[in-house]
Write a protein that holds these residues in place. Structure first.
Motif, mmCIF file in Angstrom:
data_model
loop_
_atom_site.group_PDB
_atom_site.id
_atom_site.type_symbol
_atom_site.label_atom_id
_atom_site.label_comp_id
_atom_site.label_asym_id
_atom_site.label_seq_id
_atom_site.Cartn_x
_atom_site.Cartn_y
_atom_site.Cartn_z
ATOM 1 N N PHE A 163 31.762 18.105 -24.558
ATOM 2 C CA PHE A 163 31.362 19.213 -23.693
ATOM 3 C C PHE A 163 29.836 19.262 -23.599
ATOM 4 N N ALA A 164 29.174 19.161 -24.752
ATOM 5 C CA ALA A 164 27.709 19.226 -24.781
ATOM 6 C C ALA A 164 27.088 18.067 -24.006
ATOM 7 N N THR A 165 27.642 16.874 -24.129
ATOM 8 C CA THR A 165 27.136 15.718 -23.401
ATOM 9 C C THR A 165 27.245 15.934 -21.894
ATOM 10 N N ARG A 185 37.808 12.447 -18.186
ATOM 11 C CA ARG A 185 38.345 13.635 -18.848
ATOM 12 C C ARG A 185 37.676 14.886 -18.323
ATOM 13 N N ALA A 186 38.424 15.983 -18.327
ATOM 14 C CA ALA A 186 37.925 17.261 -17.823
ATOM 15 C C ALA A 186 38.174 18.365 -18.840
ATOM 16 N N GLY A 187 37.227 19.285 -18.920
ATOM 17 C CA GLY A 187 37.350 20.450 -19.784
ATOM 18 C C GLY A 187 36.945 21.689 -19.010
ATOM 19 N N PHE A 188 37.335 22.842 -19.522
ATOM 20 C CA PHE A 188 37.136 24.087 -18.796
ATOM 21 C C PHE A 188 36.531 25.146 -19.701
ATOM 22 N N VAL A 189 35.613 25.928 -19.142
ATOM 23 C CA VAL A 189 34.978 27.023 -19.860
ATOM 24 C C VAL A 189 35.205 28.278 -19.028
ATOM 25 N N VAL A 249 33.853 15.739 -17.191
ATOM 26 C CA VAL A 249 33.675 16.853 -16.260
ATOM 27 C C VAL A 249 33.902 18.152 -17.021
ATOM 28 N N VAL A 250 32.991 19.088 -16.864
ATOM 29 C CA VAL A 250 33.175 20.428 -17.402
ATOM 30 C C VAL A 250 33.115 21.396 -16.234
ATOM 31 N N VAL A 251 34.173 22.181 -16.075
ATOM 32 C CA VAL A 251 34.244 23.180 -15.014
ATOM 33 C C VAL A 251 34.076 24.545 -15.671
ATOM 34 N N ARG A 252 33.000 25.242 -15.301
ATOM 35 C CA ARG A 252 32.732 26.567 -15.852
ATOM 36 C C ARG A 252 33.020 27.606 -14.784
#
Length: 123
Positions: A14-16, A51-55, A90-93
């Motif tokens: 996530f930080a990267t 890969r994808a993550g969500f905040v 990918v991070v989707v906030r």
């Protein structure tokens, strides 16, 4: 649902994506993309999947609203993860207005942000 191999889970990943990736935002979402980053945790020379993550913070709403937004975003990313190069993070906030947005609006916002990040549109 987003397949397990396409989920972003590690704090470092996530930080990267957030610190070293590019960013595009709009009314409901901010999307961070780190293109083609190699995964230091993956064994071997094969290209890791994107890969994808969500905040989704409490500013979006209560637990029910946050979970609804996360489910919608996971569903939308499942349809779009093949557009990303292998190894992308990918991070989707979600921003506070995302809790009031419908599925179609979130889809439009996500598509617009990804289009800008992938080079398909002007800022």
């Amino acid at each position: 649902m987003l397949p397990t191999e396409n989920r972003l889970r590690r704090r470092e990943d996530f930080a990267t994506a957030v610190r070293r990736g590019r960013r595009a935002g709009n009314r409901h979402l901010v999307v961070h993309l780190r293109s083609g980053a190699t995964d230091p945790h993956a064994p071997g020379e094969s290209a890791p999947p994107s890969r994808a993550g969500f905040v989704v913070s409490k500013a979006v709403g209560g637990a029910v609203v946050r979970n609804k937004v996360k489910r919608r975003l996971r569903h939308l990313m499942r349809q779009r993860v093949d557009r990303l190069s292998p190894g992308s993070l990918v991070v989707v906030r979600a921003l506070p207005g995302a809790g009031d947005a419908d599925h179609a609006q979130l889809a439009r916002d996500l598509d617009a942000a990804l289009r800008r990040l992938l080079g398909g549109g002007a800022r």
